[in-house]
Design a protein around this motif. Structure first.
Motif, PDB file in Angstrom:
ATOM      1  N   TRP A  57     -98.599  13.673 -69.831  1.00  0.00           N
ATOM      2  CA  TRP A  57     -99.361  12.917 -68.839  1.00  0.00           C
ATOM      3  C   TRP A  57     -99.426  13.699 -67.541  1.00  0.00           C
ATOM      4  O   TRP A  57     -98.510  14.428 -67.182  1.00  0.00           O
ATOM      5  CB  TRP A  57     -98.702  11.565 -68.586  1.00  0.00           C
ATOM      6  N   THR A  58    -100.523  13.517 -66.796  1.00  0.00           N
ATOM      7  CA  THR A  58    -100.697  14.233 -65.534  1.00  0.00           C
ATOM      8  C   THR A  58     -99.957  13.558 -64.394  1.00  0.00           C
ATOM      9  O   THR A  58     -99.634  14.194 -63.399  1.00  0.00           O
ATOM     10  CB  THR A  58    -102.188  14.341 -65.165  1.00  0.00           C
ATOM     11  N   ASN A  59     -99.673  12.278 -64.498  1.00  0.00           N
ATOM     12  CA  ASN A  59     -98.987  11.528 -63.444  1.00  0.00           C
ATOM     13  C   ASN A  59     -97.675  10.986 -63.998  1.00  0.00           C
ATOM     14  O   ASN A  59     -97.645  10.431 -65.093  1.00  0.00           O
ATOM     15  CB  ASN A  59     -99.875  10.372 -62.971  1.00  0.00           C
ATOM     16  N   HIS A  60     -96.591  11.159 -63.257  1.00  0.00           N
ATOM     17  CA  HIS A  60     -95.284  10.640 -63.665  1.00  0.00           C
ATOM     18  C   HIS A  60     -94.650   9.787 -62.571  1.00  0.00           C
ATOM     19  O   HIS A  60     -93.491   9.431 -62.659  1.00  0.00           O
ATOM     20  CB  HIS A  60     -94.336  11.795 -64.020  1.00  0.00           C
ATOM     21  N   GLN A  61     -95.391   9.493 -61.526  1.00  0.00           N
ATOM     22  CA  GLN A  61     -94.831   8.783 -60.366  1.00  0.00           C
ATOM     23  C   GLN A  61     -95.389   7.366 -60.275  1.00  0.00           C
ATOM     24  O   GLN A  61     -96.579   7.153 -60.444  1.00  0.00           O
ATOM     25  CB  GLN A  61     -95.164   9.533 -59.078  1.00  0.00           C
ATOM     26  N   GLY A  62     -94.515   6.418 -60.003  1.00  0.00           N
ATOM     27  CA  GLY A  62     -94.941   5.056 -59.727  1.00  0.00           C
ATOM     28  C   GLY A  62     -95.057   4.197 -60.968  1.00  0.00           C
ATOM     29  O   GLY A  62     -94.841   4.639 -62.098  1.00  0.00           O
ATOM     30  N   LEU A  63     -95.397   2.939 -60.726  1.00  0.00           N
ATOM     31  CA  LEU A  63     -95.491   1.959 -61.807  1.00  0.00           C
ATOM     32  C   LEU A  63     -96.873   1.345 -61.941  1.00  0.00           C
ATOM     33  O   LEU A  63     -97.099   0.558 -62.839  1.00  0.00           O
ATOM     34  CB  LEU A  63     -94.477   0.827 -61.538  1.00  0.00           C
ATOM     35  N   GLU A  64     -97.782   1.664 -61.034  1.00  0.00           N
ATOM     36  CA  GLU A  64     -99.075   0.985 -61.010  1.00  0.00           C
ATOM     37  C   GLU A  64    -100.266   1.939 -61.057  1.00  0.00           C
ATOM     38  O   GLU A  64    -101.264   1.684 -60.422  1.00  0.00           O
ATOM     39  CB  GLU A  64     -99.179   0.103 -59.757  1.00  0.00           C
ATOM     40  N   PHE A  65    -100.185   3.029 -61.792  1.00  0.00           N
ATOM     41  CA  PHE A  65    -101.333   3.930 -61.838  1.00  0.00           C
ATOM     42  C   PHE A  65    -102.078   3.784 -63.163  1.00  0.00           C
ATOM     43  O   PHE A  65    -101.523   3.347 -64.165  1.00  0.00           O
ATOM     44  CB  PHE A  65    -100.920   5.389 -61.620  1.00  0.00           C
ATOM     45  N   SER A  66    -103.346   4.114 -63.136  1.00  0.00           N
ATOM     46  CA  SER A  66    -104.178   4.126 -64.335  1.00  0.00           C
ATOM     47  C   SER A  66    -105.196   5.252 -64.168  1.00  0.00           C
ATOM     48  O   SER A  66    -106.034   5.204 -63.273  1.00  0.00           O
ATOM     49  CB  SER A  66    -104.898   2.792 -64.513  1.00  0.00           C
ATOM     50  N   ASN A  67    -105.089   6.275 -64.998  1.00  0.00           N
ATOM     51  CA  ASN A  67    -105.978   7.434 -64.907  1.00  0.00           C
ATOM     52  C   ASN A  67    -106.677   7.660 -66.244  1.00  0.00           C
ATOM     53  O   ASN A  67    -106.069   7.510 -67.299  1.00  0.00           O
ATOM     54  CB  ASN A  67    -105.186   8.709 -64.592  1.00  0.00           C
ATOM     55  N   ILE A  68    -107.929   8.051 -66.177  1.00  0.00           N
ATOM     56  CA  ILE A  68    -108.660   8.495 -67.357  1.00  0.00           C
ATOM     57  C   ILE A  68    -108.720  10.014 -67.260  1.00  0.00           C
ATOM     58  O   ILE A  68    -109.228  10.571 -66.292  1.00  0.00           O
ATOM     59  CB  ILE A  68    -110.089   7.913 -67.419  1.00  0.00           C
ATOM     60  N   GLU A 118    -104.158   7.037 -69.177  1.00  0.00           N
ATOM     61  CA  GLU A 118    -102.761   7.066 -68.728  1.00  0.00           C
ATOM     62  C   GLU A 118    -102.551   5.837 -67.857  1.00  0.00           C
ATOM     63  O   GLU A 118    -102.821   5.855 -66.669  1.00  0.00           O
ATOM     64  CB  GLU A 118    -102.473   8.358 -67.963  1.00  0.00           C
ATOM     65  N   ASN A 119    -102.075   4.761 -68.469  1.00  0.00           N
ATOM     66  CA  ASN A 119    -101.942   3.480 -67.810  1.00  0.00           C
ATOM     67  C   ASN A 119    -100.476   3.090 -67.755  1.00  0.00           C
ATOM     68  O   ASN A 119     -99.879   2.758 -68.783  1.00  0.00           O
ATOM     69  CB  ASN A 119    -102.770   2.446 -68.575  1.00  0.00           C
ATOM     70  N   ALA A 120     -99.869   3.139 -66.577  1.00  0.00           N
ATOM     71  CA  ALA A 120     -98.436   2.890 -66.430  1.00  0.00           C
ATOM     72  C   ALA A 120     -98.021   1.492 -66.874  1.00  0.00           C
ATOM     73  O   ALA A 120     -97.085   1.364 -67.671  1.00  0.00           O
ATOM     74  CB  ALA A 120     -98.003   3.150 -64.988  1.00  0.00           C
ATOM     75  N   PRO A 121     -98.660   0.416 -66.415  1.00  0.00           N
ATOM     76  CA  PRO A 121     -98.206  -0.911 -66.834  1.00  0.00           C
ATOM     77  C   PRO A 121     -98.278  -1.115 -68.353  1.00  0.00           C
ATOM     78  O   PRO A 121     -97.365  -1.680 -68.955  1.00  0.00           O
ATOM     79  CB  PRO A 121     -99.158  -1.870 -66.114  1.00  0.00           C
ATOM     80  N   THR A 122     -99.341  -0.626 -68.967  1.00  0.00           N
ATOM     81  CA  THR A 122     -99.483  -0.768 -70.418  1.00  0.00           C
ATOM     82  C   THR A 122     -98.427   0.046 -71.145  1.00  0.00           C
ATOM     83  O   THR A 122     -97.834  -0.403 -72.127  1.00  0.00           O
ATOM     84  CB  THR A 122    -100.895  -0.325 -70.858  1.00  0.00           C
ATOM     85  N   TRP A 123     -98.134   1.262 -70.664  1.00  0.00           N
ATOM     86  CA  TRP A 123     -97.125   2.110 -71.298  1.00  0.00           C
ATOM     87  C   TRP A 123     -95.736   1.482 -71.198  1.00  0.00           C
ATOM     88  O   TRP A 123     -94.968   1.491 -72.158  1.00  0.00           O
ATOM     89  CB  TRP A 123     -97.132   3.506 -70.678  1.00  0.00           C
ATOM     90  N   ILE A 124     -95.414   0.937 -70.035  1.00  0.00           N
ATOM     91  CA  ILE A 124     -94.107   0.311 -69.844  1.00  0.00           C
ATOM     92  C   ILE A 124     -93.977  -0.909 -70.757  1.00  0.00           C
ATOM     93  O   ILE A 124     -92.937  -1.122 -71.388  1.00  0.00           O
ATOM     94  CB  ILE A 124     -93.890  -0.049 -68.361  1.00  0.00           C
ATOM     95  N   GLU A 125     -95.037  -1.707 -70.861  1.00  0.00           N
ATOM     96  CA  GLU A 125     -95.028  -2.860 -71.762  1.00  0.00           C
ATOM     97  C   GLU A 125     -94.824  -2.418 -73.211  1.00  0.00           C
ATOM     98  O   GLU A 125     -94.034  -2.999 -73.952  1.00  0.00           O
ATOM     99  CB  GLU A 125     -96.346  -3.639 -71.622  1.00  0.00           C
ATOM    100  N   TYR A 126     -95.530  -1.358 -73.610  1.00  0.00           N
ATOM    101  CA  TYR A 126     -95.358  -0.808 -74.958  1.00  0.00           C
ATOM    102  C   TYR A 126     -93.906  -0.370 -75.190  1.00  0.00           C
ATOM    103  O   TYR A 126     -93.306  -0.683 -76.221  1.00  0.00           O
ATOM    104  CB  TYR A 126     -96.303   0.384 -75.166  1.00  0.00           C
TER     105      TYR A 126
END
Length: 140
Positions: A57-68, A118-126
């Motif tokens: 993933w290109t972003n590893h910081q925070g809990l609320e990001f969503s990148n395409i 790259e969706n942080a909330p969805t990944w954490i839920e998974y």
């Protein structure tokens, strides 16, 4: 023996890296306790250390990001291979009804773009649900 961060592999009970100091030598050196690579004992962000983001993933910081993220030509080639392997040249009766001007079956499909979400909330839920399932399987 050097104490370091706990292993980030879901389900691994290892609490400390057992081997060399982090940052020296090869990051692929295994932990003596759990045999996972040293780099899997590095915590990127204390806020979400329980569910680490994938390394690619290109972003590893925070809990609320969503990148395409647009994927490269090699990834598009892999998707094209899947499409080619699963394509079936099959005519069905509804083709004439839904598209009377061109009822032919396509000869194939071409992947023109591939993107990763790259969706942080969805990944954490998974990650949390995956741990729940693994725990239930271990208890059964």
């Amino acid at each position: 023996k050097v104490a370091a961060s706990p292993c980030t592999v879901i389900g691994c009970p290892c609490e400390h890296f057992d081997g060399r100091e982090l940052g020296r030598g090869s990051p692929s050196m295994p932990c003596k306790s759990c045999k996972h690579k040293c780099e899997l004992h590095k915590v990127r962000d204390q806020e979400h250390a329980e569910v680490p983001y994938p390394d690619y993933w290109t972003n590893h910081q925070g809990l609320e990001f969503s990148n395409i993220v647009d994927l490269n030509a090699a990834a598009r080639g892999e998707f094209q291979a899947v499409i080619d392997m699963t394509y079936v040249n099959k005519w069905t009766r509804d083709r004439s009804r839904h598209n009377p001007a061109r009822p032919q079956v396509p000869k194939g499909f071409k992947v023109v773009a591939a993107r990763r979400n790259e969706n942080a909330p969805t990944w954490i839920e998974y990650g949390c649900r995956r741990v729940e399932v693994l725990t239930r399987l271990q208890e059964a």
